[in-house]
Scaffold this motif. Sequence first.
Motif, PDB file in Angstrom:
ATOM      1  N   ALA A 377       0.831  -1.230  -0.012  1.00 49.96           N
ATOM      2  CA  ALA A 377       0.093   0.102   0.147  1.00 49.96           C
ATOM      3  C   ALA A 377       0.836   1.332   0.102  1.00 49.96           C
ATOM      4  O   ALA A 377       0.436   2.206  -0.550  1.00 49.96           O
ATOM      5  N   ASP A 378       1.976   1.281   0.549  1.00 52.55           N
ATOM      6  CA  ASP A 378       2.862   2.387   0.499  1.00 52.55           C
ATOM      7  C   ASP A 378       3.815   2.541  -0.399  1.00 52.55           C
ATOM      8  O   ASP A 378       4.897   3.462  -0.668  1.00 52.55           O
ATOM      9  N   GLY A 379       3.668   1.597  -1.507  1.00 50.70           N
ATOM     10  CA  GLY A 379       4.549   1.578  -2.642  1.00 50.70           C
ATOM     11  C   GLY A 379       4.660   3.156  -3.165  1.00 50.70           C
ATOM     12  O   GLY A 379       5.810   3.645  -3.453  1.00 50.70           O
ATOM     13  N   PRO A 380       3.458   3.724  -3.658  1.00 53.98           N
ATOM     14  CA  PRO A 380       3.623   5.116  -4.220  1.00 53.98           C
ATOM     15  C   PRO A 380       4.485   6.086  -3.476  1.00 53.98           C
ATOM     16  O   PRO A 380       5.156   7.120  -3.888  1.00 53.98           O
ATOM     17  N   GLU A 381       4.001   6.087  -2.039  1.00 55.02           N
ATOM     18  CA  GLU A 381       4.591   6.794  -1.250  1.00 55.02           C
ATOM     19  C   GLU A 381       6.068   6.770  -0.943  1.00 55.02           C
ATOM     20  O   GLU A 381       6.867   7.689  -0.844  1.00 55.02           O
ATOM     21  N   GLN A 382       6.547   5.617  -1.063  1.00 54.97           N
ATOM     22  CA  GLN A 382       7.999   5.227  -1.055  1.00 54.97           C
ATOM     23  C   GLN A 382       8.592   5.729  -2.244  1.00 54.97           C
ATOM     24  O   GLN A 382       9.882   6.490  -1.946  1.00 54.97           O
ATOM     25  N   ALA A 383       8.100   5.690  -3.456  1.00 48.59           N
ATOM     26  CA  ALA A 383       8.818   6.054  -4.567  1.00 48.59           C
ATOM     27  C   ALA A 383       8.765   7.637  -4.361  1.00 48.59           C
ATOM     28  O   ALA A 383       9.930   8.366  -4.725  1.00 48.59           O
ATOM     29  N   ARG A 384       7.720   8.360  -3.962  1.00 46.61           N
ATOM     30  CA  ARG A 384       7.519   9.597  -3.893  1.00 46.61           C
ATOM     31  C   ARG A 384       8.624  10.335  -2.984  1.00 46.61           C
ATOM     32  O   ARG A 384       9.174  11.404  -3.205  1.00 46.61           O
ATOM     33  N   ARG A 385       9.034   9.732  -1.891  1.00 46.76           N
ATOM     34  CA  ARG A 385      10.050  10.097  -0.760  1.00 46.76           C
ATOM     35  C   ARG A 385      11.296  10.093  -1.481  1.00 46.76           C
ATOM     36  O   ARG A 385      12.346  10.849  -1.285  1.00 46.76           O
ATOM     37  N   VAL A 386      11.537   8.949  -2.518  1.00 50.61           N
ATOM     38  CA  VAL A 386      12.711   8.889  -3.207  1.00 50.61           C
ATOM     39  C   VAL A 386      12.899  10.177  -4.275  1.00 50.61           C
ATOM     40  O   VAL A 386      13.959  10.784  -4.018  1.00 50.61           O
ATOM     41  N   THR A 387      12.127  10.316  -4.760  1.00 57.62           N
ATOM     42  CA  THR A 387      12.069  11.483  -5.768  1.00 57.62           C
ATOM     43  C   THR A 387      12.125  12.801  -5.209  1.00 57.62           C
ATOM     44  O   THR A 387      12.761  13.516  -5.629  1.00 57.62           O
ATOM     45  N   ASP A 388      11.422  12.845  -4.113  1.00 59.60           N
ATOM     46  CA  ASP A 388      11.416  14.212  -3.259  1.00 59.60           C
ATOM     47  C   ASP A 388      12.888  14.749  -2.853  1.00 59.60           C
ATOM     48  O   ASP A 388      13.067  15.721  -2.800  1.00 59.60           O
ATOM     49  N   VAL A 389      13.627  13.472  -2.177  1.00 59.97           N
ATOM     50  CA  VAL A 389      15.073  13.710  -2.269  1.00 59.97           C
ATOM     51  C   VAL A 389      15.859  14.305  -3.332  1.00 59.97           C
ATOM     52  O   VAL A 389      16.744  15.368  -3.386  1.00 59.97           O
ATOM     53  N   VAL A 390      15.716  13.538  -4.620  1.00 62.92           N
ATOM     54  CA  VAL A 390      16.380  13.900  -5.675  1.00 62.92           C
ATOM     55  C   VAL A 390      16.101  15.434  -5.835  1.00 62.92           C
ATOM     56  O   VAL A 390      16.980  16.212  -6.451  1.00 62.92           O
ATOM     57  N   HIS A 391      14.869  15.789  -5.845  1.00 61.74           N
ATOM     58  CA  HIS A 391      14.420  17.118  -6.231  1.00 61.74           C
ATOM     59  C   HIS A 391      15.013  18.177  -5.351  1.00 61.74           C
ATOM     60  O   HIS A 391      15.318  19.278  -5.584  1.00 61.74           O
ATOM     61  N   GLU A 392      15.212  17.849  -3.924  1.00 63.85           N
ATOM     62  CA  GLU A 392      15.974  18.744  -3.165  1.00 63.85           C
ATOM     63  C   GLU A 392      17.130  19.282  -3.530  1.00 63.85           C
ATOM     64  O   GLU A 392      17.567  20.404  -3.215  1.00 63.85           O
ATOM     65  N   HIS A 393      17.960  18.508  -4.308  1.00 64.14           N
ATOM     66  CA  HIS A 393      19.215  18.987  -4.921  1.00 64.14           C
ATOM     67  C   HIS A 393      19.056  19.267  -6.312  1.00 64.14           C
ATOM     68  O   HIS A 393      20.000  19.177  -7.154  1.00 64.14           O
ATOM     69  N   GLN A 394      17.872  19.915  -7.120  1.00 57.84           N
ATOM     70  CA  GLN A 394      17.741  20.083  -8.260  1.00 57.84           C
ATOM     71  C   GLN A 394      18.162  19.219  -9.466  1.00 57.84           C
ATOM     72  O   GLN A 394      19.076  19.531 -10.154  1.00 57.84           O
ATOM     73  N   LEU A 395      17.912  17.955  -8.983  1.00 58.93           N
ATOM     74  CA  LEU A 395      18.483  16.909  -9.983  1.00 58.93           C
ATOM     75  C   LEU A 395      17.156  16.404 -10.592  1.00 58.93           C
ATOM     76  O   LEU A 395      15.968  16.404  -9.928  1.00 58.93           O
ATOM     77  N   LYS A 396      17.246  15.479 -11.520  1.00 54.84           N
ATOM     78  CA  LYS A 396      16.051  14.839 -12.134  1.00 54.84           C
ATOM     79  C   LYS A 396      15.877  13.556 -11.811  1.00 54.84           C
ATOM     80  O   LYS A 396      17.114  12.665 -11.445  1.00 54.84           O
ATOM     81  N   ALA A 397      14.751  13.039 -11.561  1.00 52.29           N
ATOM     82  CA  ALA A 397      14.369  11.457 -11.171  1.00 52.29           C
ATOM     83  C   ALA A 397      14.346  10.652 -12.357  1.00 52.29           C
ATOM     84  O   ALA A 397      13.197  10.824 -13.156  1.00 52.29           O
ATOM     85  N   PHE A 398      15.142   9.648 -12.457  1.00 51.64           N
ATOM     86  CA  PHE A 398      15.097   8.852 -13.501  1.00 51.64           C
ATOM     87  C   PHE A 398      14.342   7.344 -13.353  1.00 51.64           C
ATOM     88  O   PHE A 398      14.707   7.002 -11.985  1.00 51.64           O
ATOM     89  N   TRP A 399      13.736   6.763 -14.124  1.00 55.14           N
ATOM     90  CA  TRP A 399      13.044   5.242 -13.750  1.00 55.14           C
ATOM     91  C   TRP A 399      12.991   4.454 -15.132  1.00 55.14           C
ATOM     92  O   TRP A 399      12.800   5.268 -16.182  1.00 55.14           O
TER      93      TRP A 399
END
Length: 521
Positions: A377-399
Motif C-alpha cells: 500500500a505504501d509503494g507510491p509513497e515510498q517512490a515519492r519520498r525518493v524523488t523528493d530527495v532527488v528534487h531537493e538537490h535540483q536533480l532529475k529523477a529517472f526510472w
Amino acid sequence: MAAAAPRNLALGKAYAWSDAPDADRPDRGGQLTDGKLGALDVDDPAWVGSTRGKTREVTIDLGAPKSITGVRARFLQDWPARSTLVPLNVSFAVSTSGRTWSTVGRQATQLLWGDGPARDEWFSWAEERDGVPDQPQATAAYGRYVKVSFSVHTRAAQLIDEIQVQGEDGRIRGAVTPAPDKPHYLKPGADTAGIKDLALIYNGQYENGRGDWTADKLKPYLARVDQSGKPVSRLFDGVLMLGLQTPTGVDLGSGNARKADWEWYRDKTFAAGGDLQQLDQAAGTVNAALRGPDRKTKVVLTIPNTGSWIDFGDVDGDGVSENLSPDAVGREQALDNQQKVVRWWTEDLIKRWNAAGYHNLELVGMYWLPEQIDVGADGPEQARRVTDVVHEHQLKAFWIPHFLAYRAFLWKQAGFDAASFQPNYFFEETDPRRLADAAGIARSYGMGVEMEFDERAATDPVMRQRLLDYLRAGSTEGFQNAYVAYYQGVDAMLTFSRSQDPKVRELYDLVADFVQGKTIR
C-alpha cells in the motif's frame, strides 16, 4: 420527479475485441454483456480470453451517448494449477465517436499475483470514488463508447467474463465529455535534463573485470568510432552508471543489500582511477578528437533498492543501525528511515562528485533502481519520498520500469521526471507484436522507450534478429526520436565495436545509425 437510478448500460449491448480470444477460450457472442457471471472455474465457458499477444481492448457500443458513472470488469485467477492470472493493470476510456478516446481511470490489481485456489477480481473506475480527470465538478463522463483495455501475460491466460457500465440514459446534470487523450512519447528536454540517448553502463562486480571501465572502453559509447577506434562523431549524450552485482553476491536492486554493499559500489565508482574518472577522461578524449565545441557528458547515478532491513546500517552517525522494516517500527517510521537512507546516499554522492572536480561530466540526475513501484500500500509513497530527495538537490529523477511493472502508470504522481518503458522483447520468446504493444503503452503513459540487447546478439542469430527488430520498430513506432535508454548487457557496444567479424561490427554501426537518427529498414 426523482432521478433515475443508475443501471447497467452495457447489458445486452454489442462490443468488439481488438484481437479475438484464443480458439480454446472463444467468445461465442455477447458473453461479456449478458449479465451472467461465471463460476470460479477455468472450465466454465463463461470465461473468455487469451494467452500471450498484445494488450486486449474490448469496445462496447452503448447505442447512444449516455451519462457514465462507473465501469467494471471481472477477471479470474487460478495459479499455478490452471495457469491463469488477473491482469496487472486495466484501463477504462470513453468516447463519443469511437475514434478519439478519453481515459477516465486505470486500476492495478489488488489481488496480486500469487498461488492459491480460483479467485475473481473486479477492476473498476467509479466517478464517485475516482472522479473524471481534470473535471472536479463532474458527476459523470458523457459518451457512447466504452473501452476496457488489459495487459496480457507472456505465459498465463487472462480470462474475463463480464463488463458492466453503470450510468443513466441521456445527459444528466454535471455529465461532461472528458478531454481526449493525447498519447505521446517523452521527448528530450527539461524533464530528461536534455538527454536524448542514455547509455546504461553497468559498473558492478562482473567476471573478468567487465564491470571495471577504462577510458578506452568507454570511448565507443561517447563517440562513434571507426574500426581503428578513432572517434568520428558524437554518440550517446547521457550515461547512467548502474551497479547491480557486489563482491558479496548481493544484488543492489534486490532490496537485500546493506550499507556495506552500497558503500563498496560507491567507493568503486568514485575511486581514484575508478569508473567516473575514466568516464571523465574518455569524454575529454572525445572532445579533443572531434571538431566543434566541447560537450560535457550528462551523468545519472543510481539509488539502490533500500528494501526493508531491520539492520541496514548506521547512516547518520548516532550509533544506531537504521531499521527499515514496517513490521518492526511501524509504517511511518519505516518510510522516514528509508528516506533517511536515500538522503544520506544522495548527499554523499553529490559531495564526492563536487570534490572530484570532473571537467567533462555534468551530474544531472539520480536513477531509482527498482523496476516497479512496490506492491504494498505504501509503494507510491515510498517512490515519492525518493524523488523528493532527488528534487531537493535540483536533480532529475529517472526510472526504467519493466513491461509488467506494477502501477507503472503512476510514474508522474510518484515524482519521476524521466521514464523509459521496457518492452522486454529481447529476453524471451514473445508475440512478435510485443514491440508495437510496448510502444503503445509507452505513448499512453507519456514515457520514452528502452532499447534492449546484449552480447548474445554477436553470436546468436535469434538474438541478432531481435536487436534488428528493435531498431526497425524505433522507426515504425516513432520512438527513435523520443527519449531512449539503452540496455546493452554489460559491454555489448564495446564488443560490437572491436569485432573483426563484419556481421558483428555491423551491429555497432546500426545502433550508432539509430542513435544518430537514421532510419533502419
